[in-house]
Motif scaffolding. Structure first.
Motif, PDB file in Angstrom:
ATOM      1  N   HIS A 158       0.865  -1.179   0.000  1.00  0.00           N
ATOM      2  CA  HIS A 158       0.000   0.000   0.000  1.00  0.00           C
ATOM      3  C   HIS A 158       0.898   1.224   0.000  1.00  0.00           C
ATOM      4  O   HIS A 158       1.880   1.288   0.754  1.00  0.00           O
ATOM      5  CB  HIS A 158      -0.897   0.024   1.245  1.00  0.00           C
ATOM      6  N   GLU A 159       0.560   2.207  -0.831  1.00  0.00           N
ATOM      7  CA  GLU A 159       1.333   3.439  -0.891  1.00  0.00           C
ATOM      8  C   GLU A 159       0.445   4.602  -0.488  1.00  0.00           C
ATOM      9  O   GLU A 159      -0.780   4.512  -0.535  1.00  0.00           O
ATOM     10  CB  GLU A 159       1.894   3.625  -2.293  1.00  0.00           C
ATOM     11  N   PRO A 160       1.063   5.724  -0.080  1.00  0.00           N
ATOM     12  CA  PRO A 160       0.275   6.878   0.338  1.00  0.00           C
ATOM     13  C   PRO A 160      -0.602   7.407  -0.794  1.00  0.00           C
ATOM     14  O   PRO A 160      -0.281   7.267  -1.979  1.00  0.00           O
ATOM     15  CB  PRO A 160       1.333   7.921   0.715  1.00  0.00           C
ATOM     16  N   VAL A 161      -1.700   8.030  -0.392  1.00  0.00           N
ATOM     17  CA  VAL A 161      -2.609   8.680  -1.333  1.00  0.00           C
ATOM     18  C   VAL A 161      -2.390  10.179  -1.204  1.00  0.00           C
ATOM     19  O   VAL A 161      -2.370  10.716  -0.090  1.00  0.00           O
ATOM     20  CB  VAL A 161      -4.079   8.316  -1.010  1.00  0.00           C
ATOM     21  N   GLY A 162      -2.219  10.850  -2.334  1.00  0.00           N
ATOM     22  CA  GLY A 162      -1.992  12.291  -2.326  1.00  0.00           C
ATOM     23  C   GLY A 162      -0.551  12.614  -2.629  1.00  0.00           C
ATOM     24  O   GLY A 162       0.274  11.729  -2.877  1.00  0.00           O
ATOM     25  N   GLU A 163      -0.262  13.905  -2.607  1.00  0.00           N
ATOM     26  CA  GLU A 163       1.075  14.388  -2.975  1.00  0.00           C
ATOM     27  C   GLU A 163       1.678  15.221  -1.859  1.00  0.00           C
ATOM     28  O   GLU A 163       0.971  15.810  -1.036  1.00  0.00           O
ATOM     29  CB  GLU A 163       0.990  15.239  -4.251  1.00  0.00           C
ATOM     30  N   GLY A 164       2.993  15.312  -1.857  1.00  0.00           N
ATOM     31  CA  GLY A 164       3.710  16.184  -0.938  1.00  0.00           C
ATOM     32  C   GLY A 164       3.491  15.823   0.523  1.00  0.00           C
ATOM     33  O   GLY A 164       3.254  14.667   0.872  1.00  0.00           O
ATOM     34  N   ASP A 165       3.561  16.846   1.376  1.00  0.00           N
ATOM     35  CA  ASP A 165       3.440  16.643   2.817  1.00  0.00           C
ATOM     36  C   ASP A 165       2.086  16.095   3.236  1.00  0.00           C
ATOM     37  O   ASP A 165       1.954  15.493   4.291  1.00  0.00           O
ATOM     38  CB  ASP A 165       3.698  17.958   3.569  1.00  0.00           C
ATOM     39  N   ALA A 166       1.068  16.309   2.409  1.00  0.00           N
ATOM     40  CA  ALA A 166      -0.284  15.857   2.758  1.00  0.00           C
ATOM     41  C   ALA A 166      -0.547  14.409   2.356  1.00  0.00           C
ATOM     42  O   ALA A 166      -1.611  13.877   2.670  1.00  0.00           O
ATOM     43  CB  ALA A 166      -1.314  16.769   2.099  1.00  0.00           C
ATOM     44  N   ALA A 167       0.385  13.763   1.668  1.00  0.00           N
ATOM     45  CA  ALA A 167       0.194  12.367   1.280  1.00  0.00           C
ATOM     46  C   ALA A 167      -0.125  11.547   2.527  1.00  0.00           C
ATOM     47  O   ALA A 167       0.547  11.657   3.551  1.00  0.00           O
ATOM     48  CB  ALA A 167       1.438  11.841   0.584  1.00  0.00           C
ATOM     49  N   LEU A 168      -1.154  10.737   2.433  1.00  0.00           N
ATOM     50  CA  LEU A 168      -1.711  10.040   3.594  1.00  0.00           C
ATOM     51  C   LEU A 168      -1.593   8.529   3.435  1.00  0.00           C
ATOM     52  O   LEU A 168      -1.905   7.983   2.377  1.00  0.00           O
ATOM     53  CB  LEU A 168      -3.180  10.432   3.730  1.00  0.00           C
ATOM     54  N   LEU A 169      -1.154   7.875   4.503  1.00  0.00           N
ATOM     55  CA  LEU A 169      -1.017   6.422   4.502  1.00  0.00           C
ATOM     56  C   LEU A 169      -1.695   5.873   5.755  1.00  0.00           C
ATOM     57  O   LEU A 169      -1.206   6.058   6.866  1.00  0.00           O
ATOM     58  CB  LEU A 169       0.461   6.023   4.497  1.00  0.00           C
ATOM     59  N   PRO A 170      -2.845   5.198   5.603  1.00  0.00           N
ATOM     60  CA  PRO A 170      -3.514   4.617   6.776  1.00  0.00           C
ATOM     61  C   PRO A 170      -2.744   3.422   7.347  1.00  0.00           C
ATOM     62  O   PRO A 170      -2.429   2.489   6.613  1.00  0.00           O
ATOM     63  CB  PRO A 170      -4.871   4.166   6.239  1.00  0.00           C
ATOM     64  N   LEU A 171      -2.440   3.493   8.636  1.00  0.00           N
ATOM     65  CA  LEU A 171      -1.855   2.367   9.358  1.00  0.00           C
ATOM     66  C   LEU A 171      -2.990   1.727  10.144  1.00  0.00           C
ATOM     67  O   LEU A 171      -3.333   2.168  11.242  1.00  0.00           O
ATOM     68  CB  LEU A 171      -0.737   2.839  10.291  1.00  0.00           C
ATOM     69  N   THR A 172      -3.592   0.699   9.578  1.00  0.00           N
ATOM     70  CA  THR A 172      -4.772   0.098  10.200  1.00  0.00           C
ATOM     71  C   THR A 172      -4.425  -0.652  11.479  1.00  0.00           C
ATOM     72  O   THR A 172      -5.274  -0.790  12.355  1.00  0.00           O
ATOM     73  CB  THR A 172      -5.504  -0.835   9.220  1.00  0.00           C
ATOM     74  N   SER A 173      -3.196  -1.109  11.603  1.00  0.00           N
ATOM     75  CA  SER A 173      -2.793  -1.864  12.795  1.00  0.00           C
ATOM     76  C   SER A 173      -2.899  -1.027  14.060  1.00  0.00           C
ATOM     77  O   SER A 173      -3.139  -1.569  15.142  1.00  0.00           O
ATOM     78  CB  SER A 173      -1.371  -2.392  12.639  1.00  0.00           C
ATOM     79  N   ILE A 174      -2.735   0.288  13.920  1.00  0.00           N
ATOM     80  CA  ILE A 174      -2.803   1.162  15.096  1.00  0.00           C
ATOM     81  C   ILE A 174      -3.847   2.268  14.925  1.00  0.00           C
ATOM     82  O   ILE A 174      -3.942   3.154  15.774  1.00  0.00           O
ATOM     83  CB  ILE A 174      -1.425   1.756  15.469  1.00  0.00           C
ATOM     84  N   GLY A 175      -4.596   2.232  13.828  1.00  0.00           N
ATOM     85  CA  GLY A 175      -5.652   3.212  13.623  1.00  0.00           C
ATOM     86  C   GLY A 175      -5.147   4.630  13.447  1.00  0.00           C
ATOM     87  O   GLY A 175      -5.732   5.579  13.972  1.00  0.00           O
ATOM     88  N   LEU A 176      -4.072   4.805  12.691  1.00  0.00           N
ATOM     89  CA  LEU A 176      -3.463   6.119  12.490  1.00  0.00           C
ATOM     90  C   LEU A 176      -3.324   6.422  11.010  1.00  0.00           C
ATOM     91  O   LEU A 176      -2.832   5.582  10.251  1.00  0.00           O
ATOM     92  CB  LEU A 176      -2.080   6.165  13.148  1.00  0.00           C
ATOM     93  N   ASP A 177      -3.747   7.601  10.605  1.00  0.00           N
ATOM     94  CA  ASP A 177      -3.486   8.089   9.252  1.00  0.00           C
ATOM     95  C   ASP A 177      -2.168   8.845   9.283  1.00  0.00           C
ATOM     96  O   ASP A 177      -2.101   9.978   9.777  1.00  0.00           O
ATOM     97  CB  ASP A 177      -4.622   8.989   8.759  1.00  0.00           C
ATOM     98  N   LEU A 178      -1.123   8.236   8.793  1.00  0.00           N
ATOM     99  CA  LEU A 178       0.221   8.807   8.796  1.00  0.00           C
ATOM    100  C   LEU A 178       0.396   9.696   7.572  1.00  0.00           C
ATOM    101  O   LEU A 178       0.039   9.296   6.463  1.00  0.00           O
ATOM    102  CB  LEU A 178       1.262   7.678   8.772  1.00  0.00           C
ATOM    103  N   THR A 179       0.951  10.879   7.768  1.00  0.00           N
ATOM    104  CA  THR A 179       1.224  11.767   6.636  1.00  0.00           C
ATOM    105  C   THR A 179       2.717  11.785   6.338  1.00  0.00           C
ATOM    106  O   THR A 179       3.536  11.438   7.197  1.00  0.00           O
ATOM    107  CB  THR A 179       0.761  13.211   6.914  1.00  0.00           C
TER     108      THR A 179
END
Length: 189
Positions: A158-179
């Motif tokens: 799975h890769e982040p969605v979006g561009e630049g600093d706002a690119a978002l990657l959901p970490l479902t194991s801990i329930g965190l949307d990592l940017t």
């Protein structure tokens, strides 16, 4: 010429006793010990940023984030590693003094010297952990996040969605949307 000396068995228990007396960190794989080299500044900053972000997010939960100084024991692979960051929500891990055994998330920050190992043999060992749900690889030079998630079909990238600093990657194991900013924000452009 003399005969080679027989190899003296060195098991994980021997390693744990020996390693606590060493001035540097060493990983263990199937009877062999490998010295860890120091990380460059960018590597340390990214690992610290992720550990701090996870710690803050997990505050008040049963999960804990562990920085690079905590060992990970993978019994099924006869190995002990020092991941850059890991998270465990396992109650038994909370009482283990020397090494975590059941992380749900492991992060490795790639370097030129370790990238192939982190993607290959180390990931193969990590996959033997039944608790592991996600494996995050951080490529500082490319400013790229690659998340491998255990799914019913196997491990899926799975890769982040979006561009630049706002690119978002959901970490479902801990329930965190990592940017991307969470990860790379402390680095100079």
């Amino acid at each position: 010429m003399g005969l080679p000396q027989p190899k003296v068995p060195f098991d994980r228990q021997d390693y744990f006793a020996w390693e606590t007396q060493q001035p540097t960190k060493n990983e263990y794989v199937a009877g062999e010990v490998f010295a860890m080299v120091g990380a460059r500044q960018e590597h340390a900053l990214v690992a610290l940023a992720l550990a701090a972000r996870f710690r803050e997010h997990l505050r008040g939960t049963r999960c804990r984030a562990y920085p690079t100084d905590m060992k990970l024991e993978v019994e099924a692979a006869d190995a002990v590693f020092y991941p850059d960051v890991m998270v465990s929500c396992d109650e038994a891990d909370r009482s283990r003094a020397l090494a975590i055994q059941a992380p749900c998330l492991i992060v490795e920050v790639l370097s030129d010297s370790t990238a192939a190992y982190d993607r290959g043999a180390k990931f193969a060992a990590y996959r033997r952990l039944p608790s592991l749900q996600e494996y995050l690889l951080v490529d500082i030079d490319a400013r790229r996040l690659e998340l491998f998630r255990r799914e019913t079909v196997g491990w899926v990238l799975h890769e982040p969605v979006g561009e630049g600093d706002a690119a978002l990657l959901p970490l479902t194991s801990i329930g965190l949307d990592l940017t991307a900013a969470d990860t790379f924000g402390d680095l100079q452009a």
